[in-house]
Scaffold this motif. Structure first.
Motif, short mmCIF file in Angstrom:
data_model
loop_
_atom_site.label_atom_id
_atom_site.label_comp_id
_atom_site.label_asym_id
_atom_site.label_seq_id
_atom_site.Cartn_x
_atom_site.Cartn_y
_atom_site.Cartn_z
N GLY A 155 0.90 -1.71 -1.90
CA GLY A 155 -0.46 -2.23 -1.82
C GLY A 155 -0.51 -3.71 -1.50
O GLY A 155 -1.51 -4.20 -0.98
N LEU A 156 0.56 -4.43 -1.79
CA LEU A 156 0.59 -5.86 -1.55
C LEU A 156 1.28 -6.24 -0.24
O LEU A 156 1.14 -7.37 0.22
N ASP A 157 2.02 -5.32 0.34
CA ASP A 157 2.77 -5.63 1.56
C ASP A 157 2.87 -4.37 2.41
O ASP A 157 3.57 -3.43 2.04
N ASN A 158 2.19 -4.34 3.53
CA ASN A 158 2.20 -3.12 4.34
C ASN A 158 3.42 -3.00 5.25
O ASN A 158 3.46 -2.13 6.11
N SER A 159 4.40 -3.88 5.07
CA SER A 159 5.69 -3.65 5.73
C SER A 159 6.52 -2.65 4.91
O SER A 159 7.61 -2.26 5.33
N ILE A 160 5.97 -2.23 3.76
CA ILE A 160 6.67 -1.31 2.87
C ILE A 160 6.12 0.10 3.04
O ILE A 160 4.90 0.31 3.05
N LYS A 161 7.01 1.06 3.21
CA LYS A 161 6.66 2.48 3.18
C LYS A 161 7.27 3.09 1.92
O LYS A 161 8.39 2.75 1.54
N VAL A 162 6.55 3.98 1.30
CA VAL A 162 7.03 4.65 0.10
C VAL A 162 6.96 6.15 0.28
O VAL A 162 5.90 6.68 0.65
#
Length: 349
Positions: free
Chosen positions: A81-88
């Motif tokens: 939610g804080l960094d959209n370079s992250i995929k989960v």
């Protein structure tokens, strides 16, 4: 504040999404399996951001929650939610590290795919070493934990034995197959399917493509939080998977050559024993009913026929596998064709 909210770790992240990549063109994909690593995720994220932002390349970080039972997924959702370079990616249950890597590879968009553990034992600063080695023309770069910070008897000694065994059987000589910190070109890993504990064998599995593999020394830190997921039984499973790798590398497209060879040897030996026993009966009238050699000859003949039959059935299965899915039995690196170049030139006009 509810009870559930009070249990959430304080991530201490800025609400400013200053490191977000809006472009869809990704240079580097970081793939990280996660299993009950709640205490390590925040410092891992901080270290990764620091290391990756210095590369001046676009990137994404793909976390695969492999059925965690702690608050790992909650933390990953907050990070996303804080960094959209992250995929989960959240698995419904624990499927294993190979399945997690496979999911990450399927989702990776980067030209370079880097794998690492979530336990803070891999150093994100070493990522630049892997990329530099790739830029030298290599297709896979594997980390080598020279000064490994793990117990000797339970971790390092079995790993040393496994590395020697894997190198000897596969012919791909690496000091540290078990190091998760590796870098791949995307065109290499997209053609590899992972099962069991096969993720550590990716360099060997990819070797049939004619790729270049390099190794670099990397840092290794002792585990501070969480529990290790490795043990002696995992080493046993790795050895069993190694047999599969050897078969895939040497005989996956020609099973008759291994089963047939063993079958012919067994059948021939049984026939020789049968001729010998027949000569004893016909020429010297010796009784054969109480001779164990007779049972052995019959067993070898039956076993030989079964092995040859298995080889022929394997050939049918292999042909069905490749032809039904139009799978190639070769890999092309580049095509130089003047006619193709002229066609492309006409299209561009």
């Amino acid at each position: 504040m509810t009870t559930q909210e009070s249990k959430k770790p304080n991530l201490e992240l800025s609400d400013k999404k200053e490191f977000i990549h809006e472009s869809s063109d990704i240079d580097i994909s970081i793939v990280i399996p996660v299993l009950n690593e709640a205490d390590n995720l925040q410092p891992l994220y901080d270290q990764l951001k620091t290391a990756l932002d210095k590369l001046n390349r676009t990137y994404e970080i793909i976390f695969i929650d492999d059925g965690s039972t702690d608050s790992s997924n909650e933390i990953l959702e907050r990070l996303h939610g804080l960094d959209n370079s992250i995929k989960v990616v959240q698995f419904r249950r624990n499927f294993g590290q190979s399945a997690a890597f496979s999911a990450g590879f399927n989702l990776a968009s980067g030209d370079i795919v880097i794998t690492m553990d979530a336990d803070l034992q891999n150093d994100p600063k070493d990522i630049v070493k892997l990329i530099q080695k790739l830029d030298e023309g290599n297709d896979i770069v594997s980390g080598w934990r020279v000064d490994r910070k793990d117990p000797y008897i339970s971790r390092r000694l079995p790993s040393m034995i496994a590395n020697l065994l894997i190198s000897w059987i596969t012919g791909i000589y690496l000091h540290d197959y078990g190091c998760s910190l590796k870098a791949y070109r995307r065109e290499v890993i997209r053609n590899i399917k992972l099962y069991g504990e096969m993720h550590r064998f990716i360099p060997a599995l990819a070797s049939w493509m004619g790729i270049r593999i390099a190794e670099v020394r990397v840092n290794h830190s002792p585990r501070i939080s969480g529990r290790s997921k490795y043990g002696i039984m995992r080493t046993v499973r790795v050895i069993l998977d190694l047999l599969t790798v050897k078969f895939l590398l040497g005989y996956s497209t020609r099973p008759i050559q291994i089963f047939g060879l063993l079958g012919v040897f067994s059948l021939s030996l049984g026939m020789i024993l049968g001729v010998y026993l027949s000569a004893l009966k016909l020429l010297f009238n010796q009784p054969l009913g109480d001779r164990p050699l007779l049972s052995l000859a019959i067993l070898l003949i039956i076993f030989g026929v079964q092995l040859i039959t298995m080889g022929l059935l394997g050939e049918l299965v292999i042909r069905n596998y490749y032809e039904s899915q139009n799978k190639p039995t070769y890999m092309i690196k580049e095509v130089l064709d003047y006619r193709v170049s002229k066609d492309l030139e006409q299209i561009s006009k």
